[in-house]
Every structure is written in C-alpha cells, then in structure tokens.
Design a protein around this motif. Structure first.
Motif, PDB file in Angstrom:
ATOM      1  N   SER A 234     -46.065  20.580 -21.634  1.00 22.12           N
ATOM      2  CA  SER A 234     -44.759  20.374 -22.250  1.00 22.12           C
ATOM      3  C   SER A 234     -44.014  21.696 -22.342  1.00 22.12           C
ATOM      4  CB  SER A 234     -44.936  19.779 -23.652  1.00 22.12           C
ATOM      5  OG  SER A 234     -43.736  19.855 -24.399  1.00 22.12           O
ATOM      6  N   GLU A 235     -42.674  21.645 -22.380  1.00 21.32           N
ATOM      7  CA  GLU A 235     -41.888  22.859 -22.557  1.00 21.32           C
ATOM      8  C   GLU A 235     -42.221  23.563 -23.861  1.00 21.32           C
ATOM      9  OE1 GLU A 235     -37.761  22.135 -22.312  1.00 21.32           O
ATOM     10  OE2 GLU A 235     -37.671  22.170 -20.122  1.00 21.32           O
ATOM     11  N   ALA A 236     -42.643  22.816 -24.818  1.00 19.10           N
ATOM     12  CA  ALA A 236     -42.913  23.377 -26.149  1.00 19.10           C
ATOM     13  C   ALA A 236     -44.315  23.980 -26.250  1.00 19.10           C
ATOM     14  CB  ALA A 236     -42.739  22.297 -27.208  1.00 19.10           C
ATOM     15  N   ALA A 237     -45.052  24.026 -25.115  1.00 18.73           N
ATOM     16  CA  ALA A 237     -46.454  24.476 -25.161  1.00 18.73           C
ATOM     17  C   ALA A 237     -46.578  25.969 -25.433  1.00 18.73           C
ATOM     18  CB  ALA A 237     -47.159  24.101 -23.868  1.00 18.73           C
ATOM     19  N   GLY A 238     -45.534  26.738 -25.203  1.00 19.82           N
ATOM     20  CA  GLY A 238     -45.567  28.146 -25.582  1.00 19.82           C
ATOM     21  C   GLY A 238     -46.048  29.093 -24.497  1.00 19.82           C
ATOM     22  N   SER A 239     -46.415  30.325 -24.941  1.00 20.53           N
ATOM     23  CA  SER A 239     -46.709  31.431 -24.017  1.00 20.53           C
ATOM     24  C   SER A 239     -48.057  31.313 -23.324  1.00 20.53           C
ATOM     25  CB  SER A 239     -46.640  32.756 -24.771  1.00 20.53           C
ATOM     26  OG  SER A 239     -47.605  32.776 -25.808  1.00 20.53           O
ATOM     27  N   ALA A 241     -49.401  28.205 -22.327  1.00 26.87           N
ATOM     28  CA  ALA A 241     -49.481  26.787 -21.991  1.00 26.87           C
ATOM     29  C   ALA A 241     -50.454  26.530 -20.849  1.00 26.87           C
ATOM     30  CB  ALA A 241     -48.090  26.270 -21.624  1.00 26.87           C
ATOM     31  N   LYS A 290     -41.048  28.195 -20.495  1.00 28.34           N
ATOM     32  CA  LYS A 290     -39.805  28.429 -21.243  1.00 28.34           C
ATOM     33  C   LYS A 290     -39.263  27.119 -21.782  1.00 28.34           C
ATOM     34  CE  LYS A 290     -38.393  32.491 -18.573  1.00 28.34           C
ATOM     35  NZ  LYS A 290     -37.346  33.084 -17.711  1.00 28.34           N
ATOM     36  N   ASP A 291     -38.906  27.118 -23.074  1.00 27.37           N
ATOM     37  CA  ASP A 291     -38.318  25.954 -23.714  1.00 27.37           C
ATOM     38  C   ASP A 291     -36.808  26.077 -23.639  1.00 27.37           C
ATOM     39  OD1 ASP A 291     -37.752  23.725 -25.137  1.00 27.37           O
ATOM     40  OD2 ASP A 291     -38.803  24.335 -26.976  1.00 27.37           O
ATOM     41  N   ASN A 292     -36.166  25.294 -22.790  1.00 26.89           N
ATOM     42  CA  ASN A 292     -34.725  25.372 -22.625  1.00 26.89           C
ATOM     43  C   ASN A 292     -34.094  24.006 -22.828  1.00 26.89           C
ATOM     44  OD1 ASN A 292     -35.065  23.943 -20.179  1.00 26.89           O
ATOM     45  ND2 ASN A 292     -35.517  25.872 -19.118  1.00 26.89           N
TER      46      ASN A 292
END
Length: 295
Positions: A234-239, A241, A290-292
């Motif tokens: 997921s985009e929200a998985a972070g640095s 992921a 990256k969460d965009n």
C-alpha cells in the motif's frame, strides 16, 4: 647623420653599371602534396629585361610532376610564375622531395627542392593469436610490413583501456626483417567489468594504420539475484514497505558496487548505490513507497 651631411652619400657618373643576369627560383609553399592542385613557383631574372626570354623547366624524379616544359619572361618584366602538381598515382612513391630546375643558355641553372608528401602509404598489418582473451592471458601479436625494411622501423602501439594491459608503447622492426612479435599480458585484477570489445592499433611513419579487435572477458563478475517481498504494498506502507535481498554467488572475494533503478515513475525511494565488501554475499535493502494523491 644630419641632413646637412647627407650630400656626400650621392654622386653622379656618366659610366654604365652592368647587373649580372641571374635566375632566382622560390615558392611560398614548402610542401607539395600528391593529388592536390599543386603549388605556385616564382621565377625571377636579374640583368637586362629589354628582351623576352624563354626558360626551360623540369622536375626530378622525372615523369612524376606536372609542370610546363618552359616559361617565358615578357619584355620589360622580370617575374613569371607557374604551377607544379603531382597527380594521384595510387602508388607509394618512396621519395620525400621533388627538385624543380630552371635552365637557359644565358643563365646559370637554378634548382628548388620541394618537400613531397605522398598520399599513398605502405601496408602495415597487426594479427593476434585469438579472438577472445580473459584476465591473466597473454596476447601474442605480430606486426608485419610487406617488404623487408632497409633501416630499423619504429612501430607505435596503442590499445583501449591501457590500464588493463602491460604493453610497450613501441616496438621496432629490425633492418632486413618484415615483422616484429610482441607479447601483451592481460592484467588479472579483482575489479568486475563487463565483457568488452578492445581495439589494438599499430602505426608507423609512411605506413597505413593497422588495427585489430578482440573480446576481453572478466572473471570477476559475480552472479546477482534480488528477490523482493512483499510483491504487493500500500502507499501508506512507509519507508520500509519492501525489502530487497541482494545475493551474489560465484565470485565473492572482491568488493563490488551495485546500482539500483526502477520504472515506478518516482513512486519508490531507496539508496540506489549498494556496496558489497569482500566476502559479503548478501545485503538487504529497504525500499519505501511514496504516499501521494495520485490515483
């Protein structure tokens, strides 16, 4: 000297002074190149110019240069010019100068030496014993000319990626011989490189440049694999992921540097340069997402 004292520098005489009749030959061009339009040569005369005079011309060696067989000074003129050229004969002429001579019954003969530049050269070849070499091998090269040389002939050697070889900068074909052999060791280092095409070049004054190609392989390149987990994030998985595990097999006794790239359109971030020290077979690289706001 003051102006008042200059009167003693001039005098008037009723006698006649005779100037010797001589020819003078010159050219502003120092080199005559084969196959070009040629060079202009100037011929001057001293002495009386009241009459026209014809001067015979020739070039040595014979039957090489194009020039008029004669030129003529017109009345009251002391200068005449003509063109000398050498047509391309597709042969090696074996000379370095051409001599242009002007002569007449009433003048001493004059000769102008002109440096000659041949556009044809003797053949030169370089051959090697194999098409492919590995680090630690020795290249056995032979540089040859078509005929035995009359004097020692220096040969200049050049090779691509010079730091990977122990090669002399030059060799010499001995007097009376037609070839020279040279051994070129390939340095065996621990730096990984891709297989490459390498050009070896030999050159000598008055000869064509000779080249040959070979493939140089490197035994320091390891096999690399890089599995990544997980395969969906997921985009929200972070640095962190994704985790990429880089493994090398085969050659592990050297230090290597790897560069990572992706086609994710700037959706990922990570350290794109990875160094594996000597003896290290595995490293783990975190990859962030990256969460965009893009869909």
């Amino acid at each position: 000297e003051s102006v008042q004292a200059q009167s003693n520098n001039a005098g008037v005489s009723t006698q006649t002074a005779n100037v010797m009749k001589r020819l003078y030959i010159s050219s502003v061009s120092s080199v005559l190149q084969e196959g070009t339009s040629g060079i202009s040569i100037t011929l001057k005369r001293s002495g009386s110019c009241k009459e026209s005079e014809t001067i015979s011309l020739k070039a040595t060696p014979e039957n090489m240069a194009n020039l008029p067989s004669s030129v003529s000074f017109r009345q009251k003129e002391n200068t005449v010019r003509f063109i000398v050229s050498v047509p391309d004969n597709a042969e090696v002429n074996g000379i370095d100068s051409i001599y242009v001579t002007a002569s007449s019954d009433i003048y001493d003969t004059v000769t102008l030496p002109v440096m000659f530049e041949d556009n044809d050269k003797y053949p030169l070849t370089v051959t090697i014993d194999k098409n492919t070499y590995a680090e630690g091998d020795t290249i056995h090269a032979v540089i040859s000319v078509s005929e035995a040389v009359e004097s020692p002939l220096p040969i200049t050697l050049n090779i691509e990626h010079t730091k990977r070889f122990r090669m002399p900068s030059s060799v010499v074909v001995k007097q009376g011989e037609r070839q020279v052999k040279v051994d070129i060791p390939v340095i065996n280092d621990d730096i990984p490189s891709n297989d490459e095409g390498i050009e070896l070049k030999a050159s000598a004054e008055g000869y064509d440049v000779a080249t040959t190609m070979f493939i140089l392989t490197d035994d320091d390149v390891p096999a690399i694999e890089m599995p990544i987990t997980p395969s969906i994030v997921s985009e929200a998985a972070g640095s962190e992921a994704i985790h990429a595990v880089i493994r090398r097999t085969g050659v592990v006794g050297n230090k290597i540097t790897l560069r990572l790239t992706d086609d994710g359109n700037d959706a990922l971030f990570y350290n794109n340069t990875i160094t594996m020290e000597k003896g290290i077979t595995e490293v783990t690289v975190p990859i962030g997402v990256k969460d965009n706001v893009k869909v």
